[in-house]
Design a protein around this motif. Sequence first.
Motif, PDB file in Angstrom:
ATOM      1  N   PRO A   1       0.818  -1.217   0.000  1.00 32.63           N
ATOM      2  CA  PRO A   1       0.000   0.000   0.000  1.00 32.63           C
ATOM      3  C   PRO A   1       0.849   1.264   0.000  1.00 32.63           C
ATOM      4  O   PRO A   1       1.942   1.304   0.566  1.00 32.63           O
ATOM      5  CB  PRO A   1      -0.809  -0.122   1.297  1.00 32.63           C
ATOM      6  N   GLN A   2       0.326   2.294  -0.631  1.00 36.38           N
ATOM      7  CA  GLN A   2       1.017   3.574  -0.725  1.00 36.38           C
ATOM      8  C   GLN A   2       1.224   4.187   0.656  1.00 36.38           C
ATOM      9  O   GLN A   2       0.304   4.239   1.471  1.00 36.38           O
ATOM     10  CB  GLN A   2       0.190   4.533  -1.587  1.00 36.38           C
ATOM     11  N   ASP A   3       2.437   4.656   0.916  1.00 38.77           N
ATOM     12  CA  ASP A   3       2.715   5.403   2.137  1.00 38.77           C
ATOM     13  C   ASP A   3       2.141   6.807   1.966  1.00 38.77           C
ATOM     14  O   ASP A   3       2.540   7.533   1.050  1.00 38.77           O
ATOM     15  CB  ASP A   3       4.225   5.469   2.363  1.00 38.77           C
ATOM     16  N   PRO A   4       1.207   7.233   2.817  1.00 42.15           N
ATOM     17  CA  PRO A   4       0.551   8.532   2.620  1.00 42.15           C
ATOM     18  C   PRO A   4       1.490   9.727   2.659  1.00 42.15           C
ATOM     19  O   PRO A   4       1.152  10.790   2.135  1.00 42.15           O
ATOM     20  CB  PRO A   4      -0.460   8.596   3.770  1.00 42.15           C
ATOM     21  N   ILE A   5       2.672   9.592   3.262  1.00 39.76           N
ATOM     22  CA  ILE A   5       3.566  10.746   3.368  1.00 39.76           C
ATOM     23  C   ILE A   5       4.681  10.730   2.323  1.00 39.76           C
ATOM     24  O   ILE A   5       5.473  11.665   2.253  1.00 39.76           O
ATOM     25  CB  ILE A   5       4.169  10.854   4.784  1.00 39.76           C
ATOM     26  N   SER A   6       4.765   9.683   1.514  1.00 40.21           N
ATOM     27  CA  SER A   6       5.815   9.618   0.493  1.00 40.21           C
ATOM     28  C   SER A   6       5.498  10.557  -0.664  1.00 40.21           C
ATOM     29  O   SER A   6       4.342  10.725  -1.052  1.00 40.21           O
ATOM     30  CB  SER A   6       5.950   8.189  -0.044  1.00 40.21           C
ATOM     31  N   MET A   7       6.548  11.152  -1.236  1.00 42.37           N
ATOM     32  CA  MET A   7       6.391  11.990  -2.414  1.00 42.37           C
ATOM     33  C   MET A   7       6.332  11.113  -3.667  1.00 42.37           C
ATOM     34  O   MET A   7       6.759   9.953  -3.655  1.00 42.37           O
ATOM     35  CB  MET A   7       7.550  12.977  -2.516  1.00 42.37           C
ATOM     36  N   GLY A   8       5.846  11.693  -4.745  1.00 45.84           N
ATOM     37  CA  GLY A   8       5.709  10.935  -5.979  1.00 45.84           C
ATOM     38  C   GLY A   8       7.025  10.407  -6.511  1.00 45.84           C
ATOM     39  O   GLY A   8       7.099   9.290  -7.022  1.00 45.84           O
ATOM     40  N   ASN A   9       8.108  11.209  -6.383  1.00 44.59           N
ATOM     41  CA  ASN A   9       9.391  10.756  -6.922  1.00 44.59           C
ATOM     42  C   ASN A   9      10.057   9.706  -6.046  1.00 44.59           C
ATOM     43  O   ASN A   9      11.081   9.143  -6.427  1.00 44.59           O
ATOM     44  CB  ASN A   9      10.333  11.944  -7.148  1.00 44.59           C
ATOM     45  N   ASP A  10       9.477   9.426  -4.873  1.00 45.54           N
ATOM     46  CA  ASP A  10       9.984   8.361  -4.007  1.00 45.54           C
ATOM     47  C   ASP A  10       9.145   7.090  -4.124  1.00 45.54           C
ATOM     48  O   ASP A  10       9.412   6.108  -3.427  1.00 45.54           O
ATOM     49  CB  ASP A  10       9.979   8.818  -2.540  1.00 45.54           C
ATOM     50  N   THR A  11       8.141   7.120  -4.982  1.00 44.95           N
ATOM     51  CA  THR A  11       7.214   6.001  -5.122  1.00 44.95           C
ATOM     52  C   THR A  11       7.370   5.384  -6.510  1.00 44.95           C
ATOM     53  O   THR A  11       7.183   6.059  -7.520  1.00 44.95           O
ATOM     54  CB  THR A  11       5.760   6.477  -4.934  1.00 44.95           C
ATOM     55  N   LEU A  12       7.732   4.112  -6.560  1.00 46.35           N
ATOM     56  CA  LEU A  12       7.926   3.415  -7.828  1.00 46.35           C
ATOM     57  C   LEU A  12       6.824   2.381  -8.028  1.00 46.35           C
ATOM     58  O   LEU A  12       6.464   1.664  -7.092  1.00 46.35           O
ATOM     59  CB  LEU A  12       9.286   2.713  -7.847  1.00 46.35           C
ATOM     60  N   TYR A  13       6.304   2.328  -9.249  1.00 51.30           N
ATOM     61  CA  TYR A  13       5.361   1.259  -9.542  1.00 51.30           C
ATOM     62  C   TYR A  13       5.414   0.889 -11.013  1.00 51.30           C
ATOM     63  O   TYR A  13       5.987   1.605 -11.837  1.00 51.30           O
ATOM     64  CB  TYR A  13       3.962   1.606  -9.047  1.00 51.30           C
ATOM     65  N   PHE A  14       4.848  -0.273 -11.315  1.00 52.62           N
ATOM     66  CA  PHE A  14       4.948  -0.874 -12.639  1.00 52.62           C
ATOM     67  C   PHE A  14       3.731  -0.492 -13.469  1.00 52.62           C
ATOM     68  O   PHE A  14       2.622  -0.962 -13.225  1.00 52.62           O
ATOM     69  CB  PHE A  14       5.046  -2.395 -12.480  1.00 52.62           C
ATOM     70  N   PHE A  15       3.953   0.385 -14.460  1.00 50.86           N
ATOM     71  CA  PHE A  15       2.887   0.754 -15.394  1.00 50.86           C
ATOM     72  C   PHE A  15       3.529   1.307 -16.655  1.00 50.86           C
ATOM     73  O   PHE A  15       4.315   2.253 -16.607  1.00 50.86           O
ATOM     74  CB  PHE A  15       1.951   1.798 -14.789  1.00 50.86           C
ATOM     75  N   GLY A  16       3.186   0.715 -17.791  1.00 53.35           N
ATOM     76  CA  GLY A  16       3.792   1.143 -19.042  1.00 53.35           C
ATOM     77  C   GLY A  16       5.201   0.590 -19.175  1.00 53.35           C
ATOM     78  O   GLY A  16       5.642  -0.270 -18.409  1.00 53.35           O
ATOM     79  N   ASP A  17       5.936   1.085 -20.164  1.00 54.14           N
ATOM     80  CA  ASP A  17       7.295   0.604 -20.447  1.00 54.14           C
ATOM     81  C   ASP A  17       7.325  -0.923 -20.521  1.00 54.14           C
ATOM     82  O   ASP A  17       8.249  -1.576 -20.025  1.00 54.14           O
ATOM     83  CB  ASP A  17       8.280   1.095 -19.379  1.00 54.14           C
ATOM     84  N   ASN A  18       6.285  -1.503 -21.127  1.00 51.99           N
ATOM     85  CA  ASN A  18       6.174  -2.959 -21.171  1.00 51.99           C
ATOM     86  C   ASN A  18       6.998  -3.563 -22.304  1.00 51.99           C
ATOM     87  O   ASN A  18       7.103  -2.984 -23.386  1.00 51.99           O
ATOM     88  CB  ASN A  18       4.709  -3.375 -21.359  1.00 51.99           C
TER      89      ASN A  18
END
Length: 253
Positions: free
Chosen positions: A110-127
Amino acid sequence: KLMALEARPLLWLALWTLAVPARTAPGEEHCTVERRADLSYAEFVQRYAFSRPVILQGLTDNSRFRDLCTRQRLLASFGDSVVRLSTANTYSYQKVDLPFEKYVEQMLHPQDPISMGNDTLYFFGDNNFTEWASLFRHYSPPPFSLLGTTPAYSFGIAGAGSGVPFHWHGPGFSEVIYGARSRWFLYPPEKTPEFHPNKTTLAWLRDTYPALTPSARPLECTIQAGEVLYFPDRWWHATLNLDTSVFISTFLG
């Protein structure tokens, strides 16, 4: 289920507030995007393709594709495959490559509510469509297209509370395959939303959304598994996965 979810009080408080907003009875969904079943292509082009989003129902049957997207089957087929992760901010500049199994086992939480977007990595696109061809050939895309465009898939897997903050691009479709629910927020091209490009959608929901006046609020809806959302060209949109989800978009470029 794709994975066991961790208990994070701030996350679940935010998701509960979204799922059951004020003035809405428990179990009743707050949705301001039209849902249409048995929509003809002619009506799609006339009423929606160039003017407003719509949720399409009953267009395709992706039950076989859904069966192949369980955690067990994806790990068995693609665990050793290297996937490219993107940061969950508006521009997604940073990319990180790692084995798919490592992403699922160590980063799909689950997403950490206090993390910034540039500290959050996830898999979408670049397939890697060659390496994942055995999966994608079972996907049935929406049958509607726009003249002069070519469809391109963008496949992803992400944890509850994750998503992409507001951005825009060409028209397309998005479908939740496994995991049940994805919340969408949309503004027309002429109405730039109030947001920070490096804050997650979850942070925007917590910090900005409650203060918006009714006239400043976006169109919004929760897309259920099996439904397809269409968004027109240059419409601003942000996404929030309410569950750990497998999803796929078909971009028309």
